[in-house]
Structure formats: C-alpha cells, structure tokens
Design an enzyme around this catalytic site. Structure first.
Site, mmCIF file in Angstrom:
data_model
loop_
_atom_site.group_PDB
_atom_site.id
_atom_site.type_symbol
_atom_site.label_atom_id
_atom_site.label_comp_id
_atom_site.label_asym_id
_atom_site.label_seq_id
_atom_site.Cartn_x
_atom_site.Cartn_y
_atom_site.Cartn_z
ATOM 1 N N ASP A 46 -4.604 -87.627 63.844
ATOM 2 C CA ASP A 46 -5.331 -88.322 62.777
ATOM 3 C C ASP A 46 -6.703 -87.682 62.530
ATOM 4 O O ASP A 46 -7.301 -87.113 63.439
ATOM 5 C CB ASP A 46 -5.501 -89.800 63.185
ATOM 6 C CG ASP A 46 -5.795 -90.678 61.985
ATOM 7 O OD1 ASP A 46 -5.773 -90.175 60.852
ATOM 8 O OD2 ASP A 46 -6.054 -91.886 62.198
ATOM 9 N N GLU A 80 0.616 -94.775 78.578
ATOM 10 C CA GLU A 80 -0.856 -94.843 78.685
ATOM 11 C C GLU A 80 -1.469 -94.335 77.382
ATOM 12 O O GLU A 80 -1.095 -93.262 76.891
ATOM 13 C CB GLU A 80 -1.339 -93.960 79.845
ATOM 14 C CG GLU A 80 -0.869 -94.418 81.205
ATOM 15 C CD GLU A 80 -1.590 -95.672 81.690
ATOM 16 O OE1 GLU A 80 -2.764 -95.859 81.338
ATOM 17 O OE2 GLU A 80 -0.956 -96.454 82.422
ATOM 18 N N TRP A 113 4.329 -91.627 52.198
ATOM 19 C CA TRP A 113 4.778 -91.370 50.821
ATOM 20 C C TRP A 113 3.838 -91.985 49.803
ATOM 21 O O TRP A 113 3.868 -91.637 48.622
ATOM 22 C CB TRP A 113 6.200 -91.909 50.596
ATOM 23 C CG TRP A 113 7.233 -91.174 51.381
ATOM 24 C CD1 TRP A 113 7.902 -91.633 52.481
ATOM 25 C CD2 TRP A 113 7.722 -89.845 51.158
ATOM 26 N NE1 TRP A 113 8.774 -90.681 52.951
ATOM 27 C CE2 TRP A 113 8.687 -89.566 52.151
ATOM 28 C CE3 TRP A 113 7.440 -88.855 50.206
ATOM 29 C CZ2 TRP A 113 9.366 -88.349 52.235
ATOM 30 C CZ3 TRP A 113 8.129 -87.636 50.291
ATOM 31 C CH2 TRP A 113 9.071 -87.397 51.291
ATOM 32 N N HIS A 141 -5.866 -80.443 56.722
ATOM 33 C CA HIS A 141 -4.460 -80.333 57.158
ATOM 34 C C HIS A 141 -4.162 -78.902 57.623
ATOM 35 O O HIS A 141 -3.477 -78.691 58.619
ATOM 36 C CB HIS A 141 -3.516 -80.730 56.017
ATOM 37 C CG HIS A 141 -3.621 -82.170 55.624
ATOM 38 N ND1 HIS A 141 -3.667 -83.188 56.546
ATOM 39 C CD2 HIS A 141 -3.695 -82.777 54.410
ATOM 40 C CE1 HIS A 141 -3.756 -84.357 55.913
ATOM 41 N NE2 HIS A 141 -3.782 -84.133 54.622
ATOM 42 N N LEU A 147 10.396 -76.463 76.664
ATOM 43 C CA LEU A 147 9.665 -77.605 76.084
ATOM 44 C C LEU A 147 10.449 -78.105 74.884
ATOM 45 O O LEU A 147 10.935 -77.311 74.076
ATOM 46 C CB LEU A 147 8.277 -77.111 75.629
ATOM 47 C CG LEU A 147 7.446 -78.029 74.737
ATOM 48 C CD1 LEU A 147 6.979 -79.262 75.508
ATOM 49 C CD2 LEU A 147 6.231 -77.290 74.173
#
Ligand code: FPP
Length: 250
Positions: free
Chosen positions: A30, A217, A79, A47, A141
């Site tokens: 964020d 957590e 959206w 971004h 990963l």
C-alpha cells in the site's frame, strides 16, 4: 517489543535465525499513490517504483529461504479506480512478466495466481498462463500474485466448489473439516501466512486472505510500498522471530 518504534534500532540481516524462518509471508503493498504525491509525481510513478520493490522482495525472499510469498497486486475492489490507472497497473504487470520472467524462472520461483483472472484482457491472461506454465515445476519459492482477488469472494468460491463435490459424491460432508475446506481456496495445500505486512501506516485487512490469516502475525509499517527495501523485510522477520506465537494456547 516493537522495533518499529525505534528508528535507530538497526537490525542486520545476519541477526535473522536461519532455522526459524517464516514459511509464508503475505504483503499488502500500500501507499504507491502517496509516495508519488509526496514527490509531486503522477500516481503511476508510484506504481512503477512499487514494481521495483516487488522484484527486490521476490529475490530477497528467495535468498533468505522463504518458501511462500503472497503479494496483493489487485483486489476485486480496485476496479472502482479510474480506467487509466487500472490499465496502467495491468500494463505494469505484463511488463513485469515480460522483463523479469526469465530471471524469476532461473531463480527456481514458481508463479501462482490467486483470484479470478477470466475478467482480464485476453493478452494479459495469455501472459499470465505462460508464466504459470513455465514455472510450474520450480521449487525454491512459490510467488502467489493476488489479482482480481477478494477474500470473501474466495471463501464463496470455495463453498461452491465444495458443494459441487458433495453433490457429485466426490466427497462426503462428514469428512469436511477446516483443513479439508482449505483445499478449496486458491492457496490449496499451502501453509497459512506466518506474517502479514501492510505498508503505508494503514491498519486494515482489506479483504485479503480472510480465511488463511486466523493466526498470522501482523506488521503494519509506516513506509510506503516503494520504500520497502529488503532491510525492512529483514526487520519484520527479526521482529517475528522475537514474538511469542501461542495459537490459542498458553
Ligand atoms: C496500493 O497503492 C497499490 C496497489 C493497488 C497496486 C500494487 C501493485 C503494484 C505494486 C504493481 C503491480 C504488481 C506486480 C506483482 C508486478 P495505492 O495506489 O492504493 O496507494 P495510495 O493508497 O497511497 O493511493
């Protein structure tokens, strides 16, 4: 102990205990817009910078030996953003896959998508499917990219899939418990996240991994996502290793 209250408290990567690593880290990336605004740049610049931290984080999780990384790239609620911004985010995702896929593949990273991508443009779906297919046997990963993802939507979808299986006698309702139900989620057999990180100081879950996050957590950190360099990740893991997880016990 909250190490984030003390900015002078520098934690080094070397202090992370290799044997007690979290299995699964989930991140709500964020603050891209706020990062850009502070610098008098368009939101899209935030971004774009954010994508750089995506690659840094994927590489660092691989280096550290983390097995699962889940990134919230686009929610079912996103959206409602202006069309230009949505198009830019999709463009960035395609660019990321085109430019970084080979490196990701060479690093033995498997790409999975959490969410319903059928609504996306055909060319984007094709890029994604190619990446999933290319990396499907990689084992170092697992990188889950949550795309057109919503936690409630995921639970509803799982319930419908389960209903179909029960109706067609593939499973018996008596055999369904929490672990069995989990298999119907996008995350399937993956372990639940040990750590959830949200950047930018917001303290909300925003419909992310609602079912999987029961004993996770939480780490809410003030920096915006474009500032989430690997040292921040090290600090989170260090703090995690110093928390006392009881899973409801004493
Ligand atoms: C939140 O910042 C960020 C997003 C909604 C998108 C996250 C996407 C990326 C980092 C790039 C694409 C991802 C991949 C995996 C290549 P915000 O726009 O909500 O920021 P604000 O709250 O400050 O406005």
């Amino acid at each position: 102990m909250d190490i984030f209250k003390n900015n002078n408290n520098i934690i080094f990567k070397e202090e992370i205990k290799k044997k007690e690593l979290p299995n699964h880290i989930a991140i709500i990336m964020d603050g891209n817009g706020r990062w850009a605004k502070k610098r008098f740049l368009p939101r899209t610049a935030g971004h774009r910078e954010g994508v750089k931290r995506v690659m840094d984080t994927v590489e660092e999780c691989g280096n550290l030996g983390i097995k699962y990384l889940t990134l919230y790239a686009f929610s079912t609620e996103n959206w409602s953003r202006p069309k230009d911004e949505i198009d830019y985010l999709m463009k960035l995702l395609v660019e990321f896959l085109r430019k970084k896929l080979q490196k990701i593949h060479n690093n033995n990273v498997r790409i999975n998508i959490l969410g319903d991508i059928s609504r996306l443009d055909k060319n984007i779906v094709e890029e994604i499917e190619y990446a999933i297919d290319l990396t499907k046997n990689n084992t170092k990963l697992e990188l889950n990219i949550a795309l057109n993802y919503g936690g409630r939507d995921e639970i509803l979808r799982a319930s419908k899939l389960l209903y179909e299986d029960i109706k067609n006698n593939r499973v018996s309702i008596n055999d369904i418990n929490e672990e069995e139900f989990k298999k119907y989620l996008y995350t399937g057999n993956q372990p639940d996240p040990d750590i959830l990180i949200r950047t930018s100081g917001e303290k909300r879950l925003s419909n992310f991994l609602n079912y999987q996050i029961a004993y996770t957590e939480f780490f809410f950190i003030d920096e915006n996502w474009p500032e989430f360099y690997p040292d921040k990740l090290h600090r989170v893991i260090y703090d995690f290793q110093n928390r006392n997880r009881r899973f409801g016990g004493i």
